[in-house]
Design a protein around this motif. Sequence first.
Motif, PDB file in Angstrom:
ATOM      1  N   TRP A 122       0.771  -1.244   0.000  1.00  0.00           N
ATOM      2  CA  TRP A 122       0.000   0.000   0.000  1.00  0.00           C
ATOM      3  C   TRP A 122       0.806   1.301   0.000  1.00  0.00           C
ATOM      4  O   TRP A 122       0.450   2.239  -0.719  1.00  0.00           O
ATOM      5  N   PRO A 123       1.902   1.382   0.792  1.00  0.00           N
ATOM      6  CA  PRO A 123       2.613   2.667   0.795  1.00  0.00           C
ATOM      7  C   PRO A 123       3.024   3.097  -0.617  1.00  0.00           C
ATOM      8  O   PRO A 123       2.799   4.243  -1.007  1.00  0.00           O
ATOM      9  N   LEU A 126      -0.016   4.110  -2.834  1.00  0.00           N
ATOM     10  CA  LEU A 126      -0.598   5.401  -2.461  1.00  0.00           C
ATOM     11  C   LEU A 126       0.339   6.561  -2.784  1.00  0.00           C
ATOM     12  O   LEU A 126      -0.117   7.656  -3.087  1.00  0.00           O
ATOM     13  N   GLN A 127       1.656   6.306  -2.721  1.00  0.00           N
ATOM     14  CA  GLN A 127       2.609   7.394  -2.934  1.00  0.00           C
ATOM     15  C   GLN A 127       2.771   7.769  -4.409  1.00  0.00           C
ATOM     16  O   GLN A 127       3.169   8.873  -4.735  1.00  0.00           O
ATOM     17  N   LEU A 154      -7.106   2.525  -6.885  1.00  0.00           N
ATOM     18  CA  LEU A 154      -5.876   2.646  -6.103  1.00  0.00           C
ATOM     19  C   LEU A 154      -4.941   1.461  -6.225  1.00  0.00           C
ATOM     20  O   LEU A 154      -3.741   1.602  -6.098  1.00  0.00           O
ATOM     21  N   PHE A 275     -10.427   4.622  -0.183  1.00  0.00           N
ATOM     22  CA  PHE A 275      -9.155   4.561   0.540  1.00  0.00           C
ATOM     23  C   PHE A 275      -9.079   3.203   1.248  1.00  0.00           C
ATOM     24  O   PHE A 275     -10.027   2.795   1.906  1.00  0.00           O
ATOM     25  N   LEU A 335       1.294   4.986   6.384  1.00  0.00           N
ATOM     26  CA  LEU A 335       0.523   5.620   5.311  1.00  0.00           C
ATOM     27  C   LEU A 335       0.335   7.127   5.551  1.00  0.00           C
ATOM     28  O   LEU A 335      -0.249   7.820   4.718  1.00  0.00           O
ATOM     29  N   TRP A 338       0.931  10.076   2.944  1.00  0.00           N
ATOM     30  CA  TRP A 338      -0.133  10.359   1.958  1.00  0.00           C
ATOM     31  C   TRP A 338      -1.007  11.502   2.465  1.00  0.00           C
ATOM     32  O   TRP A 338      -1.421  12.380   1.701  1.00  0.00           O
ATOM     33  N   ARG A 342      -1.167  16.128   1.627  1.00  0.00           N
ATOM     34  CA  ARG A 342      -2.394  16.878   1.395  1.00  0.00           C
ATOM     35  C   ARG A 342      -2.707  17.826   2.551  1.00  0.00           C
ATOM     36  O   ARG A 342      -3.842  18.318   2.662  1.00  0.00           O
TER      37      ARG A 342
END
Length: 392
Positions: A122-123, A126-127, A154, A275, A335, A338, A342
Amino acid sequence: MKINWNADKRNSIGSSTGRLSVEGTRAVEVRPSATSKQQIAALLDLLDLHLSNAQVAQPVHPREVTLRVPVPSSEARGAIGTLVDALVAPVQVNVLEQAVNGDWSLAATGWDASNVEEYPGWPALLQRPRPVPDLVSRVVRATSLSSLRAYPMLSTSAGWSLRLEGLEIGRTDGKRVRLKVGKDGKLGDRSLQRRTWIESTGHSEPFQTGDVEVAAKAIASFAKSWQALGQTRADHDEHALESRILRGATPIDVGGKPLSLIQQDDGVVNWGSQFPTKWGPGGKARYLDALLRDGSTPWAVEMKVQGGAGVGQYYRHAVAQAVLYREFIRRAFVLHPWFEMRGLDATRCQGAVVVPRLTNPRHAHWRARVTDLCAAFEVTFVEVDPSHALRH
DNA sequence: ACGCGGGGCTGAGCTGTCAT
DNA sequence: ATGACAGCTCAGCCCCGCGT
């Protein structure tokens, strides 16, 4: 001790949650074959029964309840532990599991949500940057439909999903668009969505094109037929409500002010959907309906519409989901970059349950009960204009 | 390596059945 | 009689394997 396995329709308790009392405490038990979801749901059933003071044969302990799960799944151990930790109501929850000889003992619950071994891919997923492909924005803009939006997928390398008010009408990799709605059932049945698609576009097979105008034309003719059905039907549809919330068309008020979108609306993409989270070790990915924000505070939003199944059960389960999403986001610090990118502080993530306003007077008592259950977990309960859950 | 398609899983919608 | 749960089917998502 006799266990009542009958469905309790007054309290919206299904036959997978049996009621009993254990050493003077209010208790529920699930069957050994209960799924992970049923095991987690039973905790919320128990707390709802207790907090609403549902009637029992003999008086029960006011501040202590018992959950009996004969064979807890790995995911349920994690999730139940997370939920019990997050509980702010003054109630002690004893979670028991059963040995082969039938004896009950305290179950090991809880897990380390920050352990990236549980979600190794996942990291990086998402990155990675997600520039909107030119084809995607051109198709969306060419139709001039505010309800047509692209959703980033995703966990695939370059995928985008195209949805009309939440209904998936195709996918694209940025080079070609592949359009289709649903598929024929194995018994030959065809959903209303799919029937409408085939009748309005003539495409019973997936239709691929790299031409923006051709794709937009097919989508527009489907949209016209699909929206015309709104004149005669008034279905609630969770995807439609989700779509409106994700593009900012349905305000979500918490404490008198509306949440904002996770990132500035570009008129093309519904950011903030799907997500990924996990609820326990070894469990599957559980995808969040919508991620919104209030300044630097992220909000995990779980929505439900009134379906065929009971209002109570349904909305109760939503509270558990909101807590589990929120707690995962707070704790999965691998995570957190991410969120930082933002301008969000994941450790302060909040949770909300969003439903169309309960207009049926028969459901009024559920408003109070769900609100109480939310308060027990510091989750915010939000009702929105019911017309925003309509498909059209 | 990548794209397509099939399979499996979860959850939603529909409808019959049964608790109230 | 009414309305809420149970069970079935399909939508939408994933992953995985096979073919290019």
